[in-house]
Design an enzyme around this catalytic site. Sequence first.
Site, PDB file in Angstrom:
ATOM      1  N   SER A 142      27.780  29.365  27.970  1.00 44.82           N
ATOM      2  CA  SER A 142      29.189  28.642  28.643  1.00 44.82           C
ATOM      3  C   SER A 142      29.658  29.597  28.974  1.00 44.82           C
ATOM      4  CB  SER A 142      29.213  28.162  26.872  1.00 44.82           C
ATOM      5  OG  SER A 142      30.356  27.355  26.961  1.00 44.82           O
ATOM      6  N   TYR A 155      30.635  28.536  17.452  1.00 44.34           N
ATOM      7  CA  TYR A 155      30.123  28.688  19.338  1.00 44.34           C
ATOM      8  C   TYR A 155      30.173  29.206  19.892  1.00 44.34           C
ATOM      9  CZ  TYR A 155      28.877  25.702  22.917  1.00 44.34           C
ATOM     10  OH  TYR A 155      28.455  25.388  24.251  1.00 44.34           O
TER      11      TYR A 155
HETATM   12  N1  NAP Z   1      29.056  19.662  27.936  1.00 45.70           N
HETATM   13  C1  NAP Z   1      30.050  21.126  27.509  1.00 45.70           C
HETATM   14  O1  NAP Z   1      31.116  20.373  27.911  1.00 45.70           O
HETATM   15  C2  NAP Z   1      29.178  22.174  26.777  1.00 45.70           C
HETATM   16  C3  NAP Z   1      30.092  23.427  28.305  1.00 45.70           C
HETATM   17  C4  NAP Z   1      29.443  24.383  28.500  1.00 45.70           C
HETATM   18  C5  NAP Z   1      27.785  24.588  27.646  1.00 45.70           C
HETATM   19  N2  NAP Z   1      26.991  23.247  27.541  1.00 45.70           N
HETATM   20  C6  NAP Z   1      25.976  23.448  26.981  1.00 45.70           C
HETATM   21  O2  NAP Z   1      24.913  23.279  27.055  1.00 45.70           O
HETATM   22  C7  NAP Z   1      23.546  22.974  26.922  1.00 45.70           C
HETATM   23  C8  NAP Z   1      23.723  21.220  26.791  1.00 45.70           C
HETATM   24  O3  NAP Z   1      25.002  20.546  26.103  1.00 45.70           O
HETATM   25  P1  NAP Z   1      25.185  19.083  26.988  1.00 45.70           P
HETATM   26  O4  NAP Z   1      26.614  18.777  27.182  1.00 45.70           O
HETATM   27  O5  NAP Z   1      24.188  18.345  27.588  1.00 45.70           O
HETATM   28  O6  NAP Z   1      25.118  18.728  25.685  1.00 45.70           O
HETATM   29  P2  NAP Z   1      24.145  17.242  24.788  1.00 45.70           P
HETATM   30  O7  NAP Z   1      23.953  15.944  25.513  1.00 45.70           O
HETATM   31  O8  NAP Z   1      24.406  16.836  23.181  1.00 45.70           O
HETATM   32  O9  NAP Z   1      22.775  17.360  25.248  1.00 45.70           O
HETATM   33  C9  NAP Z   1      22.697  18.360  22.900  1.00 45.70           C
HETATM   34  C10 NAP Z   1      21.181  18.812  23.612  1.00 45.70           C
HETATM   35  O10 NAP Z   1      20.568  18.653  22.759  1.00 45.70           O
HETATM   36  C11 NAP Z   1      19.490  18.727  21.998  1.00 45.70           C
HETATM   37  N3  NAP Z   1      19.693  19.501  20.543  1.00 45.70           N
HETATM   38  C12 NAP Z   1      21.167  19.633  19.256  1.00 45.70           C
HETATM   39  N4  NAP Z   1      20.745  20.059  18.115  1.00 45.70           N
HETATM   40  C13 NAP Z   1      19.512  19.526  18.301  1.00 45.70           C
HETATM   41  C14 NAP Z   1      17.988  20.756  17.305  1.00 45.70           C
HETATM   42  N5  NAP Z   1      18.798  21.081  16.278  1.00 45.70           N
HETATM   43  N6  NAP Z   1      16.606  20.663  18.054  1.00 45.70           N
HETATM   44  C15 NAP Z   1      16.739  19.495  18.978  1.00 45.70           C
HETATM   45  N7  NAP Z   1      17.580  19.972  19.718  1.00 45.70           N
HETATM   46  C16 NAP Z   1      18.680  19.714  19.339  1.00 45.70           C
HETATM   47  C17 NAP Z   1      19.858  17.427  21.655  1.00 45.70           C
HETATM   48  O11 NAP Z   1      19.217  16.648  21.233  1.00 45.70           O
HETATM   49  P3  NAP Z   1      18.703  15.766  19.689  1.00 45.70           P
HETATM   50  O12 NAP Z   1      19.921  15.880  19.677  1.00 45.70           O
HETATM   51  O13 NAP Z   1      17.744  14.777  20.721  1.00 45.70           O
HETATM   52  O14 NAP Z   1      17.512  17.335  19.140  1.00 45.70           O
HETATM   53  C18 NAP Z   1      20.811  17.170  23.168  1.00 45.70           C
HETATM   54  O15 NAP Z   1      19.204  16.821  23.817  1.00 45.70           O
HETATM   55  C19 NAP Z   1      24.460  23.082  25.054  1.00 45.70           C
HETATM   56  O16 NAP Z   1      23.838  24.651  25.058  1.00 45.70           O
HETATM   57  C20 NAP Z   1      25.432  23.404  25.482  1.00 45.70           C
HETATM   58  O17 NAP Z   1      26.054  24.556  24.510  1.00 45.70           O
HETATM   59  C21 NAP Z   1      28.156  22.722  27.503  1.00 45.70           C
END
Ligand code: NAP
Length: 267
Positions: A142, A155
């Site tokens: 991130s 985080y």
């Molecule tokens: N959205 C943002 O603003 C942003 C910014 C920077 C970085 N990121 C990073 O991008 C990545 C993806 O996030 P996203 O934005 O796509 O959010 P998201 O739509 O909430 O996706 C998160 C994914 O992680 C999975 N997950 C969460 N906890 C888990 C666990 N204990 N075991 C297995 N799977 C788990 C969720 O699946 P289940 O709930 O089905 O398990 C979901 O598929 C993350 O690493 C996040 O830190 C996001």
Amino acid sequence: MRLKGASVLVTGASSGIGAASARLFARSGARLTICARRLDRLHEVADQCRHAGAEAVVVRRTDMTRPADVRAFVAGALRDFDRIDVLVNNAGVGWRGRFQDMPEDALRTLIETNLTGPAVAIQAALPAMLEANSGVIINVASVVGFRATPYSAVYAATKHALVGLSHALRGELSGTGVKVCAVYPGTTRTEFRGSAPPADGPFVHRAEQVARAIVRTARWPRRDVILAPYRLAHLVEPVLGGPLDHLLGEARRRALDSPGDRPPSGS
Ligand SMILES: NC(=O)c1ccc[n+]([C@@H]2O[C@H](COP(=O)([O-])OP(=O)(O)OC[C@H]3O[C@@H](n4cnc5c(N)ncnc54)[C@H](OP(=O)(O)O)[C@@H]3O)[C@@H](O)[C@H]2O)c1
């Protein structure tokens, strides 16, 4: 890395960036093994990958906080496709609020999901990659992995740690044919912030944009992949880091103090 026929593993593929990445890898002809906890959502994504003409396997419900689940996921990919070409460590959770208010179980969940889980996945995938003298490990960090934002302290710590793991491993594995890359999304419109998704704007990515960067990184591995417009933030961080701590602290304090504007998780 040629993606047609490549065995690609994506964690956290039930929504957001992970789901978009799985679909995009599928369009490149990769063979996918995907995981998450929400099996219904995961099977939908697997079906979408198959409609794109790709093979897609859901091994089992996988909780990244459980090392045995993570090892079984990687073992399932090896059983079905006999190799691992790309591992995308994407699953992650956030938490936003005052550090001293953070419950201990939330603290542990963040560390186990965002750091321990990816580290265990890499350990499980490495023997096959090393035997093949090739492989790409992509850790989804991130911008918070280089610009720690106040009120997302743990985080930010997990994402800094994931970046440290990526860089150190990159050196440890140099000469083996296995590449390690860190991708740094900025604020992205996904389910990450629960019912308070960020409004559209120049600093907000779509999941598909980040997915394109991830797939590009699999093809042409690079150490650090920062999406525009956040590259500038990376450049000014060493100079303006100190003042930014205070400015961002002030801005986030105001946002958290205003009623009805308290998002459940950090970006
Ligand atoms: N959205 C943002 O603003 C942003 C910014 C920077 C970085 N990121 C990073 O991008 C990545 C993806 O996030 P996203 O934005 O796509 O959010 P998201 O739509 O909430 O996706 C998160 C994914 O992680 C999975 N997950 C969460 N906890 C888990 C666990 N204990 N075991 C297995 N799977 C788990 C969720 O699946 P289940 O709930 O089905 O398990 C979901 O598929 C993350 O690493 C996040 O830190 C996001």
